[in-house]
Design a protein around this motif. Structure first.
Motif, PDB file in Angstrom:
ATOM      1  N   ILE A  13     -27.725 -66.481 -52.477  1.00 44.83           N
ATOM      2  CA  ILE A  13     -27.465 -64.762 -52.986  1.00 44.83           C
ATOM      3  C   ILE A  13     -29.526 -64.188 -53.671  1.00 44.83           C
ATOM      4  O   ILE A  13     -29.919 -63.437 -52.991  1.00 44.83           O
ATOM      5  CB  ILE A  13     -26.932 -64.308 -53.762  1.00 44.83           C
ATOM      6  N   ASN A  14     -30.105 -65.472 -54.036  1.00 44.19           N
ATOM      7  CA  ASN A  14     -31.252 -64.903 -54.421  1.00 44.19           C
ATOM      8  C   ASN A  14     -32.391 -65.716 -53.709  1.00 44.19           C
ATOM      9  O   ASN A  14     -32.544 -66.397 -52.882  1.00 44.19           O
ATOM     10  CB  ASN A  14     -31.596 -65.372 -55.706  1.00 44.19           C
ATOM     11  N   GLU A  15     -33.731 -64.664 -54.171  1.00 46.84           N
ATOM     12  CA  GLU A  15     -34.505 -65.258 -53.430  1.00 46.84           C
ATOM     13  C   GLU A  15     -35.436 -66.797 -52.832  1.00 46.84           C
ATOM     14  O   GLU A  15     -36.043 -67.202 -52.165  1.00 46.84           O
ATOM     15  CB  GLU A  15     -35.754 -64.281 -52.772  1.00 46.84           C
ATOM     16  N   ALA A  16     -35.299 -66.557 -54.234  1.00 43.89           N
ATOM     17  CA  ALA A  16     -35.502 -68.048 -55.123  1.00 43.89           C
ATOM     18  C   ALA A  16     -34.820 -68.964 -55.395  1.00 43.89           C
ATOM     19  O   ALA A  16     -33.913 -68.981 -55.872  1.00 43.89           O
ATOM     20  CB  ALA A  16     -36.866 -67.182 -57.061  1.00 43.89           C
ATOM     21  N   VAL A  17     -35.461 -70.270 -54.568  1.00 43.88           N
ATOM     22  CA  VAL A  17     -34.123 -71.364 -54.854  1.00 43.88           C
ATOM     23  C   VAL A  17     -35.161 -72.311 -55.356  1.00 43.88           C
ATOM     24  O   VAL A  17     -35.994 -72.625 -54.785  1.00 43.88           O
ATOM     25  CB  VAL A  17     -34.033 -71.873 -53.910  1.00 43.88           C
ATOM     26  N   MET A  18     -34.119 -72.748 -56.582  1.00 44.85           N
ATOM     27  CA  MET A  18     -35.063 -74.135 -56.888  1.00 44.85           C
ATOM     28  C   MET A  18     -33.747 -75.344 -56.792  1.00 44.85           C
ATOM     29  O   MET A  18     -32.664 -74.499 -56.578  1.00 44.85           O
ATOM     30  CB  MET A  18     -34.619 -73.711 -58.517  1.00 44.85           C
ATOM     31  N   ASP A  61     -40.376 -70.140 -67.218  1.00 47.77           N
ATOM     32  CA  ASP A  61     -42.414 -68.978 -67.545  1.00 47.77           C
ATOM     33  C   ASP A  61     -43.513 -69.920 -66.656  1.00 47.77           C
ATOM     34  O   ASP A  61     -44.082 -69.162 -66.635  1.00 47.77           O
ATOM     35  CB  ASP A  61     -42.335 -69.478 -69.090  1.00 47.77           C
ATOM     36  N   GLY A  62     -43.406 -71.365 -66.361  1.00 53.68           N
ATOM     37  CA  GLY A  62     -44.148 -71.133 -65.415  1.00 53.68           C
ATOM     38  C   GLY A  62     -44.222 -71.631 -64.401  1.00 53.68           C
ATOM     39  O   GLY A  62     -45.033 -70.249 -63.063  1.00 53.68           O
ATOM     40  N   GLY A  63     -43.115 -72.440 -63.441  1.00 53.45           N
ATOM     41  CA  GLY A  63     -43.192 -71.912 -62.006  1.00 53.45           C
ATOM     42  C   GLY A  63     -42.071 -71.009 -61.378  1.00 53.45           C
ATOM     43  O   GLY A  63     -42.793 -71.147 -60.239  1.00 53.45           O
ATOM     44  N   LEU A  64     -41.535 -70.776 -62.388  1.00 50.42           N
ATOM     45  CA  LEU A  64     -40.720 -69.294 -61.604  1.00 50.42           C
ATOM     46  C   LEU A  64     -42.105 -68.640 -61.210  1.00 50.42           C
ATOM     47  O   LEU A  64     -42.297 -67.567 -60.127  1.00 50.42           O
ATOM     48  CB  LEU A  64     -39.915 -68.571 -62.262  1.00 50.42           C
ATOM     49  N   GLU A  65     -43.066 -67.915 -62.071  1.00 48.04           N
ATOM     50  CA  GLU A  65     -43.780 -67.296 -62.453  1.00 48.04           C
ATOM     51  C   GLU A  65     -44.964 -67.287 -61.313  1.00 48.04           C
ATOM     52  O   GLU A  65     -45.683 -66.592 -60.656  1.00 48.04           O
ATOM     53  CB  GLU A  65     -44.172 -66.881 -64.162  1.00 48.04           C
ATOM     54  N   VAL A 102     -45.073 -69.992 -49.925  1.00 45.32           N
ATOM     55  CA  VAL A 102     -45.467 -71.507 -49.617  1.00 45.32           C
ATOM     56  C   VAL A 102     -44.571 -71.917 -50.741  1.00 45.32           C
ATOM     57  O   VAL A 102     -43.718 -71.444 -51.570  1.00 45.32           O
ATOM     58  CB  VAL A 102     -47.087 -71.851 -50.165  1.00 45.32           C
ATOM     59  N   GLN A 103     -44.500 -73.877 -50.662  1.00 48.83           N
ATOM     60  CA  GLN A 103     -43.478 -74.189 -51.107  1.00 48.83           C
ATOM     61  C   GLN A 103     -44.659 -74.529 -52.706  1.00 48.83           C
ATOM     62  O   GLN A 103     -45.476 -74.707 -52.939  1.00 48.83           O
ATOM     63  CB  GLN A 103     -43.342 -75.748 -50.879  1.00 48.83           C
ATOM     64  N   VAL A 104     -43.207 -74.376 -53.754  1.00 51.66           N
ATOM     65  CA  VAL A 104     -44.583 -74.368 -55.400  1.00 51.66           C
ATOM     66  C   VAL A 104     -43.787 -75.234 -55.839  1.00 51.66           C
ATOM     67  O   VAL A 104     -42.173 -75.717 -55.888  1.00 51.66           O
ATOM     68  CB  VAL A 104     -44.201 -73.510 -55.620  1.00 51.66           C
ATOM     69  N   GLY A 105     -44.205 -76.554 -56.484  1.00 52.31           N
ATOM     70  CA  GLY A 105     -43.285 -77.397 -56.880  1.00 52.31           C
ATOM     71  C   GLY A 105     -44.374 -78.035 -58.300  1.00 52.31           C
ATOM     72  O   GLY A 105     -45.464 -77.966 -58.279  1.00 52.31           O
ATOM     73  N   PRO A 143     -47.414 -76.693 -63.916  1.00 53.59           N
ATOM     74  CA  PRO A 143     -47.468 -78.147 -64.930  1.00 53.59           C
ATOM     75  C   PRO A 143     -45.601 -78.246 -65.563  1.00 53.59           C
ATOM     76  O   PRO A 143     -45.099 -77.997 -65.302  1.00 53.59           O
ATOM     77  CB  PRO A 143     -47.753 -77.895 -65.540  1.00 53.59           C
ATOM     78  N   ARG A 144     -45.725 -79.851 -65.124  1.00 49.67           N
ATOM     79  CA  ARG A 144     -44.225 -79.651 -64.872  1.00 49.67           C
ATOM     80  C   ARG A 144     -43.403 -79.967 -66.799  1.00 49.67           C
ATOM     81  O   ARG A 144     -42.512 -79.737 -66.546  1.00 49.67           O
ATOM     82  CB  ARG A 144     -43.974 -81.149 -64.254  1.00 49.67           C
ATOM     83  N   GLU A 145     -44.828 -80.724 -67.205  1.00 47.00           N
ATOM     84  CA  GLU A 145     -44.354 -80.444 -68.566  1.00 47.00           C
ATOM     85  C   GLU A 145     -44.983 -79.822 -69.358  1.00 47.00           C
ATOM     86  O   GLU A 145     -46.279 -79.762 -69.269  1.00 47.00           O
ATOM     87  CB  GLU A 145     -44.293 -82.217 -69.214  1.00 47.00           C
ATOM     88  N   VAL A 146     -44.365 -78.908 -70.507  1.00 49.65           N
ATOM     89  CA  VAL A 146     -45.775 -77.473 -71.256  1.00 49.65           C
ATOM     90  C   VAL A 146     -45.399 -78.358 -72.573  1.00 49.65           C
ATOM     91  O   VAL A 146     -44.590 -78.245 -72.683  1.00 49.65           O
ATOM     92  CB  VAL A 146     -45.409 -76.631 -70.231  1.00 49.65           C
ATOM     93  N   GLN A 147     -45.918 -78.279 -73.241  1.00 51.44           N
ATOM     94  CA  GLN A 147     -46.358 -77.889 -75.178  1.00 51.44           C
ATOM     95  C   GLN A 147     -45.191 -76.086 -75.070  1.00 51.44           C
ATOM     96  O   GLN A 147     -45.812 -75.784 -74.742  1.00 51.44           O
ATOM     97  CB  GLN A 147     -47.240 -78.031 -75.487  1.00 51.44           C
ATOM     98  N   ALA A 148     -44.735 -76.595 -76.548  1.00 50.22           N
ATOM     99  CA  ALA A 148     -44.013 -75.474 -76.724  1.00 50.22           C
ATOM    100  C   ALA A 148     -44.971 -74.646 -77.254  1.00 50.22           C
ATOM    101  O   ALA A 148     -44.347 -73.395 -77.571  1.00 50.22           O
ATOM    102  CB  ALA A 148     -42.955 -76.085 -77.522  1.00 50.22           C
ATOM    103  N   GLY A 149     -45.684 -75.282 -78.372  1.00 48.59           N
ATOM    104  CA  GLY A 149     -46.786 -74.456 -78.925  1.00 48.59           C
ATOM    105  C   GLY A 149     -47.616 -73.939 -78.631  1.00 48.59           C
ATOM    106  O   GLY A 149     -48.482 -74.180 -76.854  1.00 48.59           O
ATOM    107  N   ARG A 150     -48.667 -74.039 -79.529  1.00 48.71           N
ATOM    108  CA  ARG A 150     -50.372 -73.409 -78.472  1.00 48.71           C
ATOM    109  C   ARG A 150     -51.295 -74.864 -78.374  1.00 48.71           C
ATOM    110  O   ARG A 150     -50.528 -76.130 -79.156  1.00 48.71           O
ATOM    111  CB  ARG A 150     -51.247 -72.818 -79.591  1.00 48.71           C
TER     112      ARG A 150
END
Length: 584
Positions: free
Chosen positions: A309-314, A330-334, A342-345, A466-473
């Motif tokens: 039903i959605n345009e974006a498919v994960m 926060d990172g990938g979908l944006e 294109v394909q994004v991953g 980036p498939r892994e991100v730090q929660a903080g700064r």
């Protein structure tokens, strides 16, 4: 988008227009009326300026989450209606639901404009999104690649010392074979009603706030790997309004586990999965492939019968790895919203070019690609690199030791995004020869096939996050890292190799344990790339144009450091960062 008609146009079909006379007001009266308006505007401007001055990333992410929550409540109603309708139908239509068409994307007709100086990437100039134009552009790229191959000097032919090993009994796909396949389809005359018309997705989908998650499985052994993850996602991931489990086994496998008298995780999770499927208020539904006339095929997760039903498919594999909400949403979908064509991953793979001609072409193409993205250009995408197997002896190496941000040529499915319009193309009758290769080759290379096909449809490389991100700064300066000896590019130890291989082959279960697996995968990528006759110049990393983009002396030319950034380092999430203004 056409302008709205004015009042005269809306109410006048050619006759006279009657306009009532109103008393004229003097200049003093008009000035007095304008004073409060001007005062209000000044006040609003002051408030707006102060708000901008105090704007920061955390507030930006709160705004995103707020938009997600608002959209989710509306989409949930649509989901319940869609899911109830889905179960009421005895048969499902072949066509993918709610495909984005050129009219919806404000495409300009169906005319194709070709730049004679950019023949290697004609579809960068397609103004329409109609499949016929897309197919013609692929055919023309194949023809251009063959011309480049035939013009290669004799001194640059057959210079590769390493020979491509024959690893299976599956014949290689014909070089440039996609062109005659597409020509046959275009020449068939009457289209008929057996398959819908396909359209490329828009370049951006900034208004998308919800997404569909697809996981494919066929055994209860994997339930304990993904069911806890699903429960957590449903509870805490904003915008997740639909989950489709593509079940490639008989329904009885699940029901038998649920009805088992022995207490086990399989029984618990099978019962829960079937309950979610039966609950029309729950976002999850099961797509039973065999009941839909399909076979146990790794490409089923991309079948248009799924009707997301959605345009974006994960996508995630049934045994993961599963990335965090921060990395994926926060990172990938944006990033996908800014690059929905294109394909994004986050799980990239690259192939090593062996001939000097291909290496030089890749360097030029990658540099131009980086410039395009950092300068926010929308056309003139660099040419693909011709691979001349028959004339020059070209072939490539499949590199499964690294996950490079730059110069990657394919994405593993887990943790990837794809616009739902691509599903129509992946199962298009014109690509039957390509799909047959996937099902008959011992490695079942669905990942290579989908990435290569989508890149040729779009005329662009995938995008990576980036498939892994730090929660903080950010916690340390990039200057503290030594790049030449970084573990990402030195020979990995045994444990690292096992982790890498698992990530690469998890969705093919135990196939990778076959003897000669590496050579078989290498044979597969050469067959698929050769079928299209060329390959894109490689991905551009998330850090392009920022202080986190570093030169690399071994392997790919650039790397992103740190490997695990904080969200405030990602440019499209940062005010004024590269790509940020594309979706504001």
């Amino acid at each position: 988008m056409s302008a709205l008609p004015n009042d005269t146009d809306a109410n006048n079909s050619g006759g006279s227009v009657s306009i009532k006379s109103t008393p004229r007001r003097g200049p003093i009266f008009r000035r007095k009326c304008m004073l409060p308006v001007i005062g209000s505007l000044v006040g609003l401007f002051t408030v707006f300026s102060i708000s901008i001055e105090h704007y920061h990333h955390n507030q930006y992410m709160k705004d995103i989450l707020s938009r997600f929550d608002t959209a989710t409540s509306l989409i949930q109603i649509q989901l319940q209606e869609s899911k109830a309708s889905f179960f009421k139908e005895d048969t499902k239509p072949m066509i993918p639901g709610k495909m984005i068409t050129p009219d919806q994307n404000h495409a300009v007709g169906s005319k194709m404009v070709i730049d004679a100086n950019n023949k290697g990437n004609k579809d960068a100039h397609i103004m329409g999104l109609h499949e016929n134009n897309v197919f013609k552009s692929i055919i023309q790229r194949v023809q251009w690649s063959k011309e480049q191959c035939s013009q290669t000097p004799q001194t640059q032919r057959n210079t590769i010392q390493k020979k491509l090993k024959v690893a299976t009994d599956t014949p290689l796909l014909p070089e440039g074979g996609v062109a005659p396949a597409l020509q046959t389809w275009l020449q068939r005359g009457e289209r008929g009603e057996d398959y819908p018309m396909c359209y490329l997705p828009p370049a951006k989908s900034c208004n998308a706030t919800t997404y569909t998650l697809i996981i494919m499985s066929h055994t209860t052994e994997r339930l304990d790997a993904f069911m806890p993850q699903l429960e957590s996602m449903v509870e805490s991931w904003p915008g997740l309004t639909e989950i489709i489990i593509v079940w490639n086994s008989n329904r009885d496998v699940l029901t038998a586990a649920a009805e088992s008298t022995a207490e086990s995780n399989a029984k618990q999770y099978a019962t829960q999965l079937l309950a979610w499927h039966s609950d029309v208020s729950h976002p999850l539904r099961i797509f039973f492939s065999l009941e839909e006339g399909l076979t146990n095929n790794l490409l089923n997760r991309y079948h248009p019968k799924l009707n997301p039903i959605n345009e974006a498919v994960m996508y995630f594999d049934d045994d993961g790895p599963f990335w965090s909400k921060e990395a994926m949403i926060d990172g990938g979908l944006e990033l996908w919203k800014r690059n929905s064509n294109v394909q994004v991953g986050g799980f990239p793979r690259n192939v090593r070019f062996l001939s000097d001609r291909m290496k030089n072409a890749e360097k030029i193409g990658l540099r131009n690609s980086i410039d395009m993205i950092t300068e926010d250009k929308s056309d003139g995408y660099p040419n693909f690199t011709p691979m001349c197997r028959n004339i020059t002896g070209d072939h490539v190496e499949y590199n499964y030791f690294v996950f490079p941000d730059f110069a990657a040529h394919m994405l593993l499915p887990s943790g990837s995004f794809l616009h739902r319009n691509f599903l129509c193309f992946i199962w298009h009758p014109a690509f039957e020869e390509l799909r047959t290769f996937v099902t008959t080759h011992k490695t079942m290379p669905d990942d290579m096939t989908v990435s290569t096909l989508v890149s040729h449809l779009a005329g662009k490389a995938p995008r990576t996050f980036p498939r892994e991100v730090q929660a903080g700064r950010k916690r340390r300066l990039s200057a503290e890292i030594t790049y030449e000896t970084d573990s990402f590019y030195r020979e990995p130890d045994d444990d690292s190799i096992q982790q890498i291989i698992h990530a690469d082959q998890s969705h093919r279960r135990l196939l990778w344990k076959q003897k000669n697996w590496g050579n078989m995968r290498e044979e597969a990528i050469n067959s698929i790339v050769g079928y299209f006759g060329s390959i894109h110049p490689g991905t551009v990393g998330w850090c392009a144009g920022t202080e986190y983009m570093k030169p690399n002396n071994r392997g790919v030319p650039f790397v992103c450091r740190p490997e695990k950034p904080s969200l405030d380092m990602i440019p499209w999430l940062k005010k004024g960062g590269i790509g940020n203004v594309q979706c504001l």
